[in-house]
Structure formats: structure tokens, C-alpha cells
Design an enzyme around this catalytic site. Sequence first.
Site: not given
Ligand code: M6R
Length: 605
Positions: A2, A27, A74, A98-99, A478, A482, A485, A501, A600
Site C-alpha cells: 500500500c 507498493r 495491496w 498502510n498496515g 536468486e 527472479k 516472480e 536425492h 515491493k
Molecule cells: O526490501 P527488502 O529487501 O527487505 O525486501 C525483501 C524481499 O521482499 C524482496 O527482496 C523480494 O524478494 C523481491 N521482490 C525479490 O525480487
Amino acid sequence: MCGIIGFTGNINAKEVLLQGLKALEYRGYDSAGISFFTGTGIKTIKAVGKVAGLVEKTVMSDDDTKCGIGHTRWATHGGVSEVNCHPHHFGKVTLIHNGIIENYKELQEELALEGKEPVSQTDSEIAAMVIDSYYKSDPVSAIKKAVKKLRGAYAFCIMFTDHPGSIYAIRNGSPLVATTTGAGSIIASDMVALIKYSKDYFVLPEHHIAHLTASSINITDLDHNEIEPDMLHVNWDMAAARKGGYEYFMLKEIHEQPEALRNTISPRIKDGMPDFSADGIDDSLFKDINRIIIAACGTAMHAGLIGKNMIEKLSRVPVSVDIASEFRYQDPVIDENTLVITISQSGETADTLAALRLAKERGAKTLSIVNVKGSSIARESDYVLYTHAGPEIAVASTKAYTVQLAAMYLVAFRFAYIKGKITEDKTKEFIKELEKTPGFVEKMLSCDKAIEPISNKLLKTESLFFIGRGLDYALSCEGSIKLKEISYIHSEAYAAGELKHGTISLITDNVPVIALATQEDVFAKMISNIREVRSRGARVIMITGADAQVDAALCDHLITLPPVSDVFAPFGAAIVLQYIAYYTAVARGLNVDQPRNLAKSVTVE
Ligand code: M6R
């Protein structure tokens, strides 16, 4: 999670709010809404979907306004619908939130006894109802009484029907930054909404009430004492928060990595040695440390996995990496000789913040690696190393990841040196190499031409695997997040030796396997693992170092990094993985910057 914004001043407030919401859209983008004062009261416009829909609706309203609040959502409580979209009204209160209000059910039951029923399914509307129930004519007193009843995280901007031109704000956990300029006073979840008006701002202290008028922002604590906030300054500008000709922020941010790395590394090198004195960190922090715990989420946690590898290898001090949401509910073994490193781009991730608080409670020393200046994690850590990546807007983290790696490498080198495990000469040698990474990454950026056609072939893939060993396994994690998502293709990262395994049963004809083999010490083992998947029909995309001798029959596509020592290969391999995810998502026609269901910054548990 949000985005919220409030503005009161002497220019068109609708424009400020809509532009701010556009900037904050990363956000959350389920629905958006604004409320503003008109000559006859408060008017609200809401739209399900992206902010563009709200802009279209707003264009049709010709009300003149100089004061209003806006929200991009969100969804947490209640589905995506216009009625659940913020702002929420009750009585004289109009509010954005927001929260998460954890005790909203109890509060709703109490309100029901007074015959008050919400119209939405949101916890936020309940907060508006609670504030209204205390409201006589004094906003500050009503807010103070109401927040005593609320449990959970919140950042609120609130307008009261009979206080035109005023916005009130308070926060607990969720972020709010604000500033006053010649145009008026503005408050928002994050600096990207403020940067058009000012590079100077302050973070609203938690549990303090901000009263915004066109000419000033007055801040009081809950005992009515006025306070002066600490002003902060950002060294990036509007251009950094715009796409600048790129189709997506993600691509722009991939291309910003050389500069972000330079900005993060250079200020921390003095006489060829890693040096954190400008960050207020001296060697006494590291001296007695006999254990390190890294806590973070998602991509930041993956940067921690690389950090662990580097610190343990060089200093022989044990390092564990914890997913922050697990760490906070464990009973971690911590003492004053433990250093807990939290890594976070936003500095607001709720689980990482909670992990930090737990670490402090248990007596650990805490160091955070954070991108957003003045964020909660940065402020609450004993020490902070800011990464200087500038704003990261795309939900998929790219430049924040590589600068987190750079910060971890700097820590690993200094720590090993202080521990007497590497000599000054060796440390300087490492630093020389680290200083070359911006140039190395620059070179890597041109591999997009090779990656795009490979990604086009992944278009219809339902599932694929990333494999690697050591640093390459950490990178595989990683690469996998990527791709998942933003392209919505199922993928898993596997330690190459672990595949047989269980998971190898999923390898059949044409299942893509992205094999990272950049590390000389495990190269032969990786080749055996690649043969294992190859002989079961896998389509192999292989990423290797410059000197690797690879049998042409072993893979379908070979991506070779420019010459670099193994320790620094992750910086180059990261670019390949980012491009694979990016071009696959583009080929599938998806909105790369705003993937479904995600936001985000995750400021709720
Ligand atoms: O703001 P942060 O680095 O704490 O966020 C952590 C994760 O939410 C963030 O890295 C998320 O996994 C990304 N969307 C991945 O690309």
C-alpha cells in the site's frame, strides 16, 4: 504494501496526489482512491485496478482542491473491490491506511454493540470508526485515544470533515516521510512521491502525530510535546524515479548496476583497504565477534547466502543465514559476541525488522545493510551500511541485490583482515578486484543479445530448474525467485549434488535446466551433475567462467562470463539471471514491473 500520500498547499492537490500515487504504485496496485476537500465537503473517487483507472475517473471531476489524501492498495483484509478500496469514511473521519490492524475483529464487535457497522471488509475502515467514536472536535485527542486501542502496524493519513485544509498522520511500524515546500506540505509512504518537491525530508517518528497545513507540519508526541524532526537528504533526483526511456523500471535498474556498485564501493575504500569509518563503524565492532547471523527475506536473503560463503571462507567464523520470518519465531542462540546482520532494500520489511528487534533484545550487536535512508531497519540497527543504489521501483529486485553483494564482500574482507585471517596485501588484492566489478558488470550488460533468444525459447515452459554448487547454488536461488516472480513459470533452485536425492525424477525430455558452473573448485562435479540431467533429456542452459572447457554436446546454450576470478563471478552471473527472468516475462507479455499478487515492500507479516 500500500502506498499512501497526503498533500495540503497552494497548488492543485488532485494532481499532486495522482502523480504521487503513480510513483508509489509499485507498493500495491489492486485498486486506488483519493479523497479531497471541496467547497462543500469531502469528495472521494475510487477505482479498482491500476492508478491509470483512477486518473481516468478523476479527469471527469472538475472540483478545485488544495488538500487531499490518496492510496494505492495491496489487499490484505477484504477482496479487491471498490468498497474495500481506500480512503474509508466514517462519521467525520476520512482515512487511508498502510498496515494491518490485528485486533480489528474485537473492535468491530465493540462497535457493533453501539449499532455501528462497517460497509467494507477491511480492518482500515474499523480504524476510521474507532477514531470517529472518540472524535468531538479535537483531531489530536481523538487520534491519541484511538491508537491506544489499535494493535498492529499502521501509517494513517486522516482528514476530518470540519477541519478543511488539515491532514493528520501517525504511524506505528509502517513508514511515512514528509516535507514542507513553497507549494505546501506533503507526506507519503516513501520518498519517490516527494522527490519532485524536495530532496530534504524527515521520517515521521513512530507514535507522534503530524498535523499538516499548507504552510507547516507540526509534530507532537502523545504527551502534547512539540518536537523538531531530524532532516535527511537524498542525493538522487526525479530522473532516478522515472523510466527514462526504458520499457520497464526493471530493465532500467539492471542497467544502473555499474553506477550503483561504484557508489556503494568507492566511498568505503581508503588506501586500498575496506574502510567503514565514514559509516561510523570502527574495527571494535568486529573484534570480539565469534558468530554471525544474517537475517533477511527474499532476494536480500539470497545476498546473505553469498555473504555467508564469503565470510566463512575468509575468516573461518561460523555464519548462518535465516529467513527473517522464521528467525523471529525461533529461540535463536545469541550473545554479545554475536553479530546479527539484517539486509533489506526498503529497510521496512516487517519480518526483517522484527528479526532485528529480537536480535537486539537478546543482546547481539546489529549491523544492517539497507538502501533506503532513514528507514526503520536503518534507524534501529546499532550500525548501518547504506547501499547507494538509488530508488528501486520494479518489484523484482536487481540493483539492490548486486550492491548488497558488494556490501557483504566489503564486510567479509574487513572482518577477515581484523580477525588476522588474511594479510593486508591479500585484502588489498581483493579490494582491487572488487573495484573492477562495476566495469565487469558493464561488460555483462551487453549479453542481453544472447539471452533474449534463449528466453524466447522458455516462453511455453511450465517448470524449470536452476542448479549450482557453492556460490553458484546461492545464485541459483536468486535466479529462481527472479524468474518465478515476474514470468509466473514454476522453478526450483537445487544444490546440484542434491538433485539426485529426489528432484531428478522431475527431469524429463526438454525440461530446461539452468546450470551455473562458474566455480573452478567444483567445476568437475558440476559437469557430472549436468551430464546426469542431460542424459535424462534436459535442455541445458549453462553459465560458465571464461576459461571453462565445455564439451559442445553438454548443453544447448552456453553463456560465458568475461574473465574474472571465481570469487567475483556472482556479479556477472547475476546479470545473466536477471536478463533471463526479464526477457522471459517480456516474451510472455507480462507486466514486468508489477507482477500479480506482489508488492515491493512487505510491511506486514
Ligand atoms: O526490501 P527488502 O529487501 O527487505 O525486501 C525483501 C524481499 O521482499 C524482496 O527482496 C523480494 O524478494 C523481491 N521482490 C525479490 O525480487
